[in-house]
Design a protein around this motif. Structure first.
Motif, PDB file in Angstrom:
ATOM      1  N   PHE A 177      48.167 -27.149  88.461  1.00 26.01           N
ATOM      2  CA  PHE A 177      47.526 -27.761  88.682  1.00 26.01           C
ATOM      3  C   PHE A 177      47.363 -29.544  90.132  1.00 26.01           C
ATOM      4  CE2 PHE A 177      43.975 -31.261  88.220  1.00 26.01           C
ATOM      5  CZ  PHE A 177      43.289 -31.124  88.828  1.00 26.01           C
ATOM      6  N   LEU A 178      48.751 -29.992  89.494  1.00 25.46           N
ATOM      7  CA  LEU A 178      48.648 -30.968  90.531  1.00 25.46           C
ATOM      8  C   LEU A 178      49.441 -29.985  92.115  1.00 25.46           C
ATOM      9  CD1 LEU A 178      50.575 -32.900  87.668  1.00 25.46           C
ATOM     10  CD2 LEU A 178      48.448 -33.323  89.056  1.00 25.46           C
TER      11      LEU A 178
ATOM     12  N   SER B 149      47.088 -22.293  82.604  1.00 26.24           N
ATOM     13  CA  SER B 149      48.826 -22.819  82.977  1.00 26.24           C
ATOM     14  C   SER B 149      48.629 -23.691  83.152  1.00 26.24           C
ATOM     15  CB  SER B 149      47.613 -22.660  85.031  1.00 26.24           C
ATOM     16  OG  SER B 149      46.978 -23.512  85.065  1.00 26.24           O
ATOM     17  N   ASP B 150      50.030 -24.651  83.620  1.00 29.21           N
ATOM     18  CA  ASP B 150      50.301 -26.004  82.910  1.00 29.21           C
ATOM     19  C   ASP B 150      49.723 -26.514  84.423  1.00 29.21           C
ATOM     20  OD1 ASP B 150      52.144 -25.826  84.835  1.00 29.21           O
ATOM     21  OD2 ASP B 150      53.735 -25.581  83.414  1.00 29.21           O
TER      22      ASP B 150
ATOM     23  N   ALA C 208      48.226 -13.503  88.259  1.00 28.07           N
ATOM     24  CA  ALA C 208      49.351 -13.796  87.108  1.00 28.07           C
ATOM     25  C   ALA C 208      50.620 -14.050  88.090  1.00 28.07           C
ATOM     26  CB  ALA C 208      50.097 -12.352  86.606  1.00 28.07           C
ATOM     27  N   ARG C 209      50.737 -14.022  88.899  1.00 26.24           N
ATOM     28  CA  ARG C 209      51.908 -14.481  90.249  1.00 26.24           C
ATOM     29  C   ARG C 209      51.247 -15.939  90.022  1.00 26.24           C
ATOM     30  NH1 ARG C 209      50.772 -13.903  95.530  1.00 26.24           N
ATOM     31  NH2 ARG C 209      48.700 -12.555  95.524  1.00 26.24           N
ATOM     32  N   LEU C 210      50.662 -16.284  90.081  1.00 24.13           N
ATOM     33  CA  LEU C 210      49.420 -18.119  90.637  1.00 24.13           C
ATOM     34  C   LEU C 210      49.863 -18.531  89.239  1.00 24.13           C
ATOM     35  CD1 LEU C 210      46.369 -17.115  92.657  1.00 24.13           C
ATOM     36  CD2 LEU C 210      48.595 -17.123  92.684  1.00 24.13           C
ATOM     37  N   PHE C 211      50.189 -18.526  88.028  1.00 22.02           N
ATOM     38  CA  PHE C 211      50.250 -19.595  86.961  1.00 22.02           C
ATOM     39  C   PHE C 211      51.479 -19.487  86.281  1.00 22.02           C
ATOM     40  CE2 PHE C 211      46.101 -17.509  87.503  1.00 22.02           C
ATOM     41  CZ  PHE C 211      45.221 -18.618  88.052  1.00 22.02           C
ATOM     42  N   GLY C 212      51.914 -20.519  85.920  1.00 30.01           N
ATOM     43  CA  GLY C 212      52.855 -20.264  84.892  1.00 30.01           C
ATOM     44  C   GLY C 212      54.154 -20.757  85.589  1.00 30.01           C
ATOM     45  N   LYS C 213      53.721 -20.547  86.859  1.00 35.11           N
ATOM     46  CA  LYS C 213      55.715 -20.628  87.696  1.00 35.11           C
ATOM     47  C   LYS C 213      55.353 -21.610  88.652  1.00 35.11           C
ATOM     48  CE  LYS C 213      59.500 -20.044  89.157  1.00 35.11           C
ATOM     49  NZ  LYS C 213      59.570 -19.919  90.325  1.00 35.11           N
TER      50      LYS C 213
END
Lengths: 169, 169
Positions: A159-160, A154-155, B164-169
């Motif tokens: 996190f922020l 994740s980016d 999946a839905r928690l990250f990258g978005k």
DNA sequence: AGAAACTTTCAATAAGTTTTGAAAGTTCAT
DNA sequence: ATGAACTTTCAAAACTTATTGAAAGTTTCT
């Protein structure tokens, strides 16, 4: 408060936290020192600031390089190596998670996979119960692994950003 | 494979993982043993299975009770204490996170808050740089604390569900 | 090639942590 | 109140891990 005193407090506290998490205290202290140092430091600087031997400094600097938490830095005209910490803590945290997952979680996962696909000899009922427990632990470990992989990928925004929306629903 | 051998493998592997994370190896092994035991075990059972002394068994059982990972269990007609592990690993994991956060993250957070609201004496530019670093680390630590609090409060579905839905978005 | 500047290694030692086991403490039944 | 059953404590011993410092190794410069 004296700046020097504050620096020591930061370094000590970071060292204690590291040791509680199974990280060599000196390694955490070197990391702390580099984190609060604007300038790149050489082995002698670190030895002097933390009152440690050359061998100890060298070994822990190498370990930090190995974890990707510290970088080498060459100064023009200087022959010796200097070191700087990765100052972006989110990047550093992801490296730590990735590395500990690989070194410490994966061996357990492998053990669980192996046990999970093995037939056991012994009292039938006991075998059944043991297999059930192993399967449960395996499910949990795999889920944890997946969660950690997600975090590593994740980016920073994730996190922020607020976490509120991620939980409880 | 013999059931007994498989049990030992599980216990050893869990013990190694614990020690890497700053947890007494014996404590992890007692935990592992209770995790795979259907029946509640007494101190003597644990001593015998793990080949450890009474004092060692007692100390580590107490620690596990303290962490909330193991419960006392009384058998009708028996005078001695028996112990069972919390078998729901998501519940156990949340307890560990909560406890480590309290014991190991919060002291650092307190140190950072204190340093963050203190004026330092010393070279002006160096003070400015140090304060900036402390502020950065504090922001990161607070964010981590918030994330962990969220995890502790979240329910099993969040953990079991796809991430999946928690990250990258 | 030799010397200086620097880094790495490693065997010895120190420091820190865990474990033991026996003694003290507690609880419970009679 | 006594003794049997069980738990807890703690100082000493065993074990593990970290640290030192001197020697060996490497690189760079002349």
């Amino acid at each position: 408060m004296e700046l020097a005193e504050a620096r020591q407090q930061f370094i000590q506290s970071w060292g204690v936290m590291g040791s509680q998490w199974g990280i060599n205290r000196t390694m955490s202290q070197v990391h702390a020192l580099l984190l609060i140092s604007e300038e790149a430091l050489c082995a002698d600087d670190i030895m002097a600031e933390l009152n440690i031997s050359r061998g100890n400094a060298n070994m822990n600097i190498r370990a930090l390089l190995d974890w990707g938490l510290v970088y080498k830095h060459f100064k023009a005209g200087e022959r010796k190596e200097f070191f700087v910490a990765e100052k972006d803590l989110w990047t550093a945290a992801r490296k730590v998670i990735k590395e500990r997952k690989k070194r410490e979680l994966e061996p357990v996962l492998d053990m669980l996979e192996t046990l999970n696909s093995t037939e056991f000899t012994g009292d039938e009922e006991k075998v059944r119960q043991f297999s059930k427990r192993v399967a449960d632990v395996r499910t949990f470990a795999r889920q944890s692994d997946k969660l950690l992989s997600g975090i590593v990928k994740s980016d920073r925004k994730w996190f922020l950003g607020g976490f509120a929306r991620l939980f409880g629903k």
